[in-house]
Scaffold this motif. Structure first.
Motif, PDB file in Angstrom:
ATOM      1  N   UNK A   1     -25.200   5.368 -13.905  1.00 20.12           N
ATOM      2  CA  UNK A   1     -25.130   4.385 -12.816  1.00 20.12           C
ATOM      3  C   UNK A   1     -24.030   3.357 -13.093  1.00 20.12           C
ATOM      4  N   UNK A   2     -24.254   2.524 -14.110  1.00 20.07           N
ATOM      5  CA  UNK A   2     -23.303   1.437 -14.364  1.00 20.07           C
ATOM      6  C   UNK A   2     -21.956   1.958 -14.847  1.00 20.07           C
ATOM      7  N   UNK A   3     -21.969   2.980 -15.699  1.00 22.07           N
ATOM      8  CA  UNK A   3     -20.709   3.531 -16.171  1.00 22.07           C
ATOM      9  C   UNK A   3     -19.894   4.140 -15.055  1.00 22.07           C
ATOM     10  N   UNK A   4     -20.556   4.867 -14.179  1.00 23.75           N
ATOM     11  CA  UNK A   4     -19.851   5.509 -13.066  1.00 23.75           C
ATOM     12  C   UNK A   4     -19.334   4.478 -12.072  1.00 23.75           C
ATOM     13  N   UNK A   5     -20.168   3.497 -11.706  1.00 23.81           N
ATOM     14  CA  UNK A   5     -19.712   2.449 -10.795  1.00 23.81           C
ATOM     15  C   UNK A   5     -18.534   1.682 -11.400  1.00 23.81           C
ATOM     16  N   UNK A   6     -18.594   1.418 -12.699  1.00 25.10           N
ATOM     17  CA  UNK A   6     -17.505   0.691 -13.348  1.00 25.10           C
ATOM     18  C   UNK A   6     -16.204   1.485 -13.272  1.00 25.10           C
ATOM     19  N   UNK A   7     -16.280   2.792 -13.483  1.00 25.31           N
ATOM     20  CA  UNK A   7     -15.076   3.623 -13.380  1.00 25.31           C
ATOM     21  C   UNK A   7     -14.509   3.596 -11.961  1.00 25.31           C
ATOM     22  N   UNK A   8     -15.372   3.750 -10.964  1.00 27.78           N
ATOM     23  CA  UNK A   8     -14.906   3.744  -9.575  1.00 27.78           C
ATOM     24  C   UNK A   8     -14.224   2.427  -9.227  1.00 27.78           C
TER      25      UNK A   8
ATOM     26  N   UNK B   1      -9.416  -1.068  -8.206  1.00 31.35           N
ATOM     27  CA  UNK B   1      -8.749  -2.340  -8.447  1.00 31.35           C
ATOM     28  C   UNK B   1      -7.354  -2.128  -9.025  1.00 31.35           C
ATOM     29  N   UNK B   2      -7.238  -1.230  -9.998  1.00 32.29           N
ATOM     30  CA  UNK B   2      -5.930  -1.015 -10.631  1.00 32.29           C
ATOM     31  C   UNK B   2      -4.912  -0.467  -9.637  1.00 32.29           C
ATOM     32  N   UNK B   3      -5.323   0.492  -8.817  1.00 34.23           N
ATOM     33  CA  UNK B   3      -4.377   1.097  -7.876  1.00 34.23           C
ATOM     34  C   UNK B   3      -4.101   0.180  -6.685  1.00 34.23           C
ATOM     35  N   UNK B   4      -5.108  -0.555  -6.235  1.00 32.12           N
ATOM     36  CA  UNK B   4      -4.883  -1.491  -5.136  1.00 32.12           C
ATOM     37  C   UNK B   4      -3.956  -2.627  -5.558  1.00 32.12           C
ATOM     38  N   UNK B   5      -4.071  -3.068  -6.816  1.00 29.05           N
ATOM     39  CA  UNK B   5      -3.199  -4.139  -7.300  1.00 29.05           C
ATOM     40  C   UNK B   5      -1.742  -3.693  -7.276  1.00 29.05           C
ATOM     41  N   UNK B   6      -1.482  -2.439  -7.669  1.00 25.64           N
ATOM     42  CA  UNK B   6      -0.127  -1.909  -7.559  1.00 25.64           C
ATOM     43  C   UNK B   6       0.307  -1.828  -6.095  1.00 25.64           C
ATOM     44  N   UNK B   7      -0.610  -1.410  -5.240  1.00 24.40           N
ATOM     45  CA  UNK B   7      -0.274  -1.244  -3.819  1.00 24.40           C
ATOM     46  C   UNK B   7       0.188  -2.560  -3.196  1.00 24.40           C
ATOM     47  N   UNK B   8      -0.597  -3.612  -3.370  1.00 26.26           N
ATOM     48  CA  UNK B   8      -0.259  -4.866  -2.701  1.00 26.26           C
ATOM     49  C   UNK B   8       0.992  -5.512  -3.284  1.00 26.26           C
TER      50      UNK B   8
ATOM     51  N   UNK C   1       1.527  -7.964   6.341  1.00 26.65           N
ATOM     52  CA  UNK C   1       0.986  -7.533   5.050  1.00 26.65           C
ATOM     53  C   UNK C   1      -0.481  -7.894   4.910  1.00 26.65           C
ATOM     54  N   UNK C   2      -0.831  -9.112   5.296  1.00 24.53           N
ATOM     55  CA  UNK C   2      -2.225  -9.565   5.164  1.00 24.53           C
ATOM     56  C   UNK C   2      -3.134  -8.762   6.083  1.00 24.53           C
ATOM     57  N   UNK C   3      -2.696  -8.487   7.283  1.00 24.02           N
ATOM     58  CA  UNK C   3      -3.502  -7.694   8.210  1.00 24.02           C
ATOM     59  C   UNK C   3      -3.736  -6.284   7.654  1.00 24.02           C
ATOM     60  N   UNK C   4      -2.681  -5.652   7.191  1.00 27.48           N
ATOM     61  CA  UNK C   4      -2.830  -4.299   6.664  1.00 27.48           C
ATOM     62  C   UNK C   4      -3.755  -4.264   5.448  1.00 27.48           C
ATOM     63  N   UNK C   5      -3.626  -5.225   4.552  1.00 30.43           N
ATOM     64  CA  UNK C   5      -4.452  -5.223   3.352  1.00 30.43           C
ATOM     65  C   UNK C   5      -5.921  -5.457   3.678  1.00 30.43           C
ATOM     66  N   UNK C   6      -6.192  -6.265   4.666  1.00 34.18           N
ATOM     67  CA  UNK C   6      -7.586  -6.469   5.064  1.00 34.18           C
ATOM     68  C   UNK C   6      -8.204  -5.163   5.566  1.00 34.18           C
ATOM     69  N   UNK C   7      -7.442  -4.397   6.338  1.00 34.44           N
ATOM     70  CA  UNK C   7      -7.955  -3.119   6.843  1.00 34.44           C
ATOM     71  C   UNK C   7      -8.008  -2.055   5.743  1.00 34.44           C
ATOM     72  N   UNK C   8      -7.072  -2.098   4.788  1.00 30.82           N
ATOM     73  CA  UNK C   8      -7.107  -1.149   3.681  1.00 30.82           C
ATOM     74  C   UNK C   8      -8.354  -1.350   2.829  1.00 30.82           C
ATOM     75  N   UNK C   9      -8.658  -2.599   2.496  1.00 30.76           N
ATOM     76  CA  UNK C   9      -9.864  -2.895   1.701  1.00 30.76           C
ATOM     77  C   UNK C   9     -11.113  -2.502   2.477  1.00 30.76           C
ATOM     78  N   UNK C  10     -11.117  -2.796   3.774  1.00 30.57           N
ATOM     79  CA  UNK C  10     -12.281  -2.423   4.594  1.00 30.57           C
ATOM     80  C   UNK C  10     -12.461  -0.915   4.639  1.00 30.57           C
TER      81      UNK C  10
END
Length: 495
Positions: free
Chosen positions: A220-227, A232-239, A354-363
């Motif tokens: 549970x916790x290990x799998x959620x942490x990996x996901x 987070x790592x890939x989204x940080x590169x994206x933005x 940029x802000x509009x797109x990122x809000x929809x990407x996270x959603x």
């Protein structure tokens, strides 16, 4: 850590000592058995871990017969009628090496290895490490289960080191002081705080109260942490790439003049205020429920295969950021690059896109919505306009009245709608086609959850749970670079 089985520790009260001699001719009146029972949930936990594709080894100081009985009790090994236990032992060094080669040959030629296991003691291990380490390493990498008895603390740590050196990720769990070296040697150390003190718990990366809590820690916790880490790592590169690509495109369009399309305030606030809060919503995200994870532990294979964080997924995020940069830049330039618009308006429109797109990407990439998630995503979206409206009211700033002017223009909101439609339309279309024609294992389980376990299976699959599991295993193991990652575990007793 030691697990002891009561039936092996019978003490017969058949005689007593008197005046230094043993009486004879007496009758047995009763037999007493002392049992050191397993903790609650140990067999179920090991069964779930094995179904999740984790190799479970038992390293113990107990004698071989006791260790084998414990392995049977906790579902670590199967009875002889269903499986085969390969014994590596002998009276001489040559006998031990021959039994090792025989076990390796059987393991190589076996069509189904899941019911094969080997057992060896500390003396045999010492000889093998000196004379046939390479063969033992091959056997260890092919074995899903092993019982290593009469192990010293040093030998436990050596076994962990062998598997680590072969490229496996190891987890060691123990509850006593003799498990400390093994716990510290493993990639992940888990200590059980119990009757044997807190030495193991203090030396470990994680501390749990009982062995059965390991199932939630990993599955549970290990799998959620990996996901969450993968997103987070890939989204940080994206933005970050998104705003960089826009600046690069503007540099080419301006003849490499060195002029920045964004002002200093926008660049500073972009990562600090405008995009930091939405990414925090991922700590609340769960792609599938905890009950589903424990019901289908095979889904852990999806994480072990690196399906959410690899070169392919990174390339996908890289391509998305490049495409969104083209969308924001081209629409902004065509809508506002005229004599009536100044540089500050052009900058604010591009930043707003940029802000509009990122809000929809996270959603779009959020699987479960809660009040904190909705507040952080769209509250941050509203805060972007509030901050810029306040800054636009400061006469000394270059962006004075810019946001007020843009918000009163219908063309600004039409531009934002075009950016969102052009940027998210293809992303939604590709995701829909993928879910319909090439659903992943997670997609299948999400469909089961949405229909209370009675989902219509994709393709030619039936809607039974067994067929879903078969599909799940086939989908994951076909794309998994390494079939299993070993989990080193010592015995799991209540001692």
């Amino acid at each position: 850590m030691n697990i002891k089985n009561g039936p092996k520790n019978f003490k017969m009260l058949a005689a007593h000592w008197t005046t230094g001699s043993l009486e004879q001719g007496i009758h047995i009146l009763g037999i007493t058995a002392i049992e050191d029972r397993l903790q609650d949930g140990v067999p179920e936990t090991i069964k779930l871990l094995r179904k999740a594709g984790i190799n479970v080894w038992m390293l113990t100081g107990d004698k071989q017969t006791t260790a084998i009985q414990i392995g049977l009790l906790c579902n670590l090994i199967t009875p002889e009628s269903k499986g085969q236990l390969l014994s590596i032992n002998g009276k001489t060094e040559d006998d031990i090496l021959q039994s090792l080669e025989r076990a390796l040959t059987i393991m190589k030629t076996a069509l189904e290895r899941k019911d094969l296991a080997f057992v060896l003691d500390g003396w045999a291990l010492e000889i093998i490490l000196k004379r046939s380490l390479e063969s033992f390493t091959k056997l260890a990498m092919m074995s899903r289960t092993a019982i290593c008895c009469r192990m010293t603390p040093l030998q436990k740590a050596q076994l962990v080191g062998i598997l680590k050196s072969s490229g496996s990720l190891t987890l060691a769990i123990g509850d006593g002081g003799n498990d400390v070296r093994m716990i510290q040697e493993a990639n992940v150390g888990v200590g059980i705080s119990g009757r044997e003190g807190l030495q193991a718990a203090r030396a470990a990366d994680y501390s749990i109260g009982k062995f059965k809590f390991l199932r939630r820690l990993i599955l549970v916790h290990g799998r959620y942490s990996y996901n969450r880490t993968a997103f987070i790592s890939q989204y940080s590169f994206y933005k970050s790439l998104l705003i960089c690509f826009i600046q690069i495109l503007f540099s080419f369009s301006s003849g490499l003049s060195g002029t920045s399309i964004f002002n200093s305030i926008s660049l500073m606030a972009y990562n600090v205020f405008y995009t930091s809060l939405p990414v925090m919503t991922i700590i609340f995200d769960k792609d599938i429920s905890e009950a589903t994870v424990l019901r289908y532990p095979q889904i852990l294979l999806y994480s072990q295969a690196g399906r959410l964080l690899n070169r392919s997924t990174f390339a996908e995020w890289f391509g998305r950021s490049l495409y969104h940069a083209f969308v924001v830049f081209l629409i902004t330039i065509n809508a506002y690059a005229d004599e009536k618009s100044d540089m500050e308006e052009l900058s604010m429109v591009a930043l707003s896109g940029c802000i509009w797109l990122q809000a929809f990407v996270v959603t779009l990439d959020t699987n479960s919505f809660t009040c904190p998630q909705i507040t952080l995503i769209w509250g941050n979206f509203v805060a972007f306009y509030m901050i810029n409206l306040i800054l636009s009211a400061v006469p000394t700033l270059q962006m004075h009245t810019v946001m007020w002017h843009l918000c009163n223009q219908p063309s600004y909101w039409i531009t934002m709608a075009l950016i969102v439609a052009a940027g998210m339309g293809p992303v939604l279309a590709l995701r829909y086609l993928r879910n319909v024609y090439r659903p992943s294992a997670i997609d299948v389980l999400q469909q089961i959850e949405q229909t209370d376990g009675h989902a219509q299976a994709p393709g030619n699959l039936e809607s039974s749970t067994g067929t879903y599991l078969d599909y799940l295993l086939t989908d994951l193991r076909r794309n998994k670079s390494s079939i299993h990652q070993p989990l080193l575990s010592d015995s799991a007793s209540s001692r």
